[in-house]
Design an enzyme around this catalytic site. Structure first.
Site, PDB file in Angstrom:
ATOM      1  N   ARG A 125       0.808  -1.224   0.000  1.00 56.20           N
ATOM      2  CA  ARG A 125       0.000   0.000   0.000  1.00 56.20           C
ATOM      3  C   ARG A 125       0.844   1.278   0.000  1.00 56.20           C
ATOM      4  NH1 ARG A 125      -2.326  -3.187  -1.628  1.00 56.20           N
ATOM      5  NH2 ARG A 125      -4.027  -4.410  -0.775  1.00 56.20           N
ATOM      6  N   CYS A 137     -10.459  -1.585   3.677  1.00 54.34           N
ATOM      7  CA  CYS A 137      -9.777  -2.167   4.838  1.00 54.34           C
ATOM      8  C   CYS A 137      -9.050  -1.079   5.617  1.00 54.34           C
ATOM      9  CB  CYS A 137      -8.784  -3.225   4.385  1.00 54.34           C
ATOM     10  SG  CYS A 137      -9.617  -4.696   3.793  1.00 54.34           S
ATOM     11  N   GLU A 193      -3.845   0.881   7.140  1.00 60.53           N
ATOM     12  CA  GLU A 193      -3.786   0.894   5.681  1.00 60.53           C
ATOM     13  C   GLU A 193      -4.277   2.249   5.158  1.00 60.53           C
ATOM     14  OE1 GLU A 193      -5.106  -2.548   3.517  1.00 60.53           O
ATOM     15  OE2 GLU A 193      -5.932  -1.307   1.907  1.00 60.53           O
TER      16      GLU A 193
END
Ligand SMILES: Cc1cc2nc3c(=O)[nH]c(=O)nc-3n(C[C@H](O)[C@H](O)[C@H](O)COP(=O)(O)OP(=O)(O)OC[C@H]3O[C@@H](n4cnc5c(N)ncnc54)[C@H](O)[C@@H]3O)c2cc1C
Length: 311
Positions: free
Chosen positions: A186, A237, A307
């Site tokens: 990410r 998420c 995240e």
């Protein structure tokens, strides 16, 4: 110090679209965020180059956003100028479109950073291009997805991005290639680009394939997305998956599935999603996040890292 008047005057003179006093909750998928002093909507590279120059002289920072599907803005007022890619950088073109029509031939697709992943996927299906089927159900722009290295463990942006065009904080245009691109979980760092670069377009490496096969591939991702609360206000998420485990599984095991803090609720469909039921504030979400992190550490010895981006 920000010199807002100079920024506003410069934008007015050049005809670049902007809004003052806008609630950022209108620009994020979780519908949360305080008002900002100014949000600017460049439509193309020339406008963005002008904005970069203006900000360099008149602001000590800026916030870049795509569709705000991975960003939690706090409830307090945001004085830092926000640059939104929501209203421009929308073109998609095949490189050398007349060549390489045979199945399995490689095709470069050059895409502006404001294009939504769903639009790229539609284009790819229509033109029998495979490689971006994993975009299904990821609701962001190309620029946001590239910066976040969006996708899943098996398929992510870093696998298909060939080169990226950027404008640096200093206002320099750069074309960067695979050897400069450091994709990680990410995140993307670009060698020599520094912080705060604007992604303006990227070339995706795709493959010509039968449409039926592409639709079959998409069905695999459709199945996976059935396990996510897609119609709700969320940011996808919240936590990264720890090595060899799943954040959602851990959150479920420590008893947080369905748990709420005001209108901020841990999804009972997928425990790594926090939903805004309508009236949640950033404070509610952050308290819930902290509670989950502390409990995971205490009960499981696991550190859950974020995240999403918090601004
Ligand atoms: C229901 C749902 C499902 C999701 N599923 C997934 C999934 O399966 N996999 C996954 O990885 N993510 C998923 N996400 C998260 C999110 O959609 C992706 O990270 C998406 O790529 C973010 O794009 P965005 O345009 O909304 O970025 P934003 O949230 O606006 O920005 C994200 C980051 O990118 C930076 N950025 C944005 N545009 C640019 C630009 N042009 N230049 C430079 N920097 C830029 C921002 O500064 C910020 O740091 C999901 C989110 C939701 C709400």
């Amino acid at each position: 110090m920000n010199n807002l008047d100079n920024i506003i005057n410069g934008l007015k003179e050049s005809g670049i679209e902007f809004l003052e006093n806008e609630p950022l909750s209108l620009y994020t998928s979780i519908k949360i965020g305080g008002k900002c002093d100014i949000i600017i909507f460049p439509k193309d590279e020339d406008e963005l180059l002008f904005i970069a120059g203006l900000l360099k002289k008149n602001s000590n920072g800026y916030i870049i956003m795509g569709l705000g599907t991975n960003t939690l803005f706090r409830d307090e007022r945001i004085n830092t100028p926000v640059i939104s890619f929501k209203k421009g950088f929308w073109d998609i073109k095949e490189i050398n479109p007349s060549e390489e029509k045979e199945v399995n031939s490689k095709i470069g697709l050059s895409v502006g950073s404001g294009v939504a992943l769903s639009q790229i996927l539609n284009y790819a299906v229509k033109n029998c291009l495979s490689g971006c089927e994993f975009f299904f159900g990821i609701p962001g722009t190309l620029g946001g997805a590239v910066k976040m290295n969006a996708g899943s463990k098996e398929c992510m942006m870093g696998n298909i991005v060939e080169n990226i065009e950027i404008i640096t904080k200093e206002g320099t245009k750069l074309n960067t290639y695979k050897k400069d691109l450091q994709f990680s979980y990410r995140n993307l760092d670009i060698k020599g680009a520094g912080e705060g670069y604007f992604i303006t377009r990227a070339t995706l490496s795709l493959v010509r394939l039968d449409k039926s096969k592409i639709l079959e591939n998409i069905n695999v991702f459709k199945e996976r997305k059935l396990m996510q609360p897609l119609g709700e206000y969320s940011l996808g998420c919240i936590f990264k998956n720890p090595a060899d485990n799943f954040a959602g599984k851990i959150i479920e095991e420590i008893g947080f599935k369905g748990f709420s803090n005001g209108d901020a609720v841990v999804s009972d469909k997928h425990a790594n999603f926090i939903i805004n039921k309508g009236g949640a504030s950033a404070k509610d979400i952050l308290e819930l996040i902290k509670n989950i992190q502390q409990t995971a550490l205490l009960q499981k010895g696991v550190e859950l890292s974020m995240e999403i981006k918090i601004v």
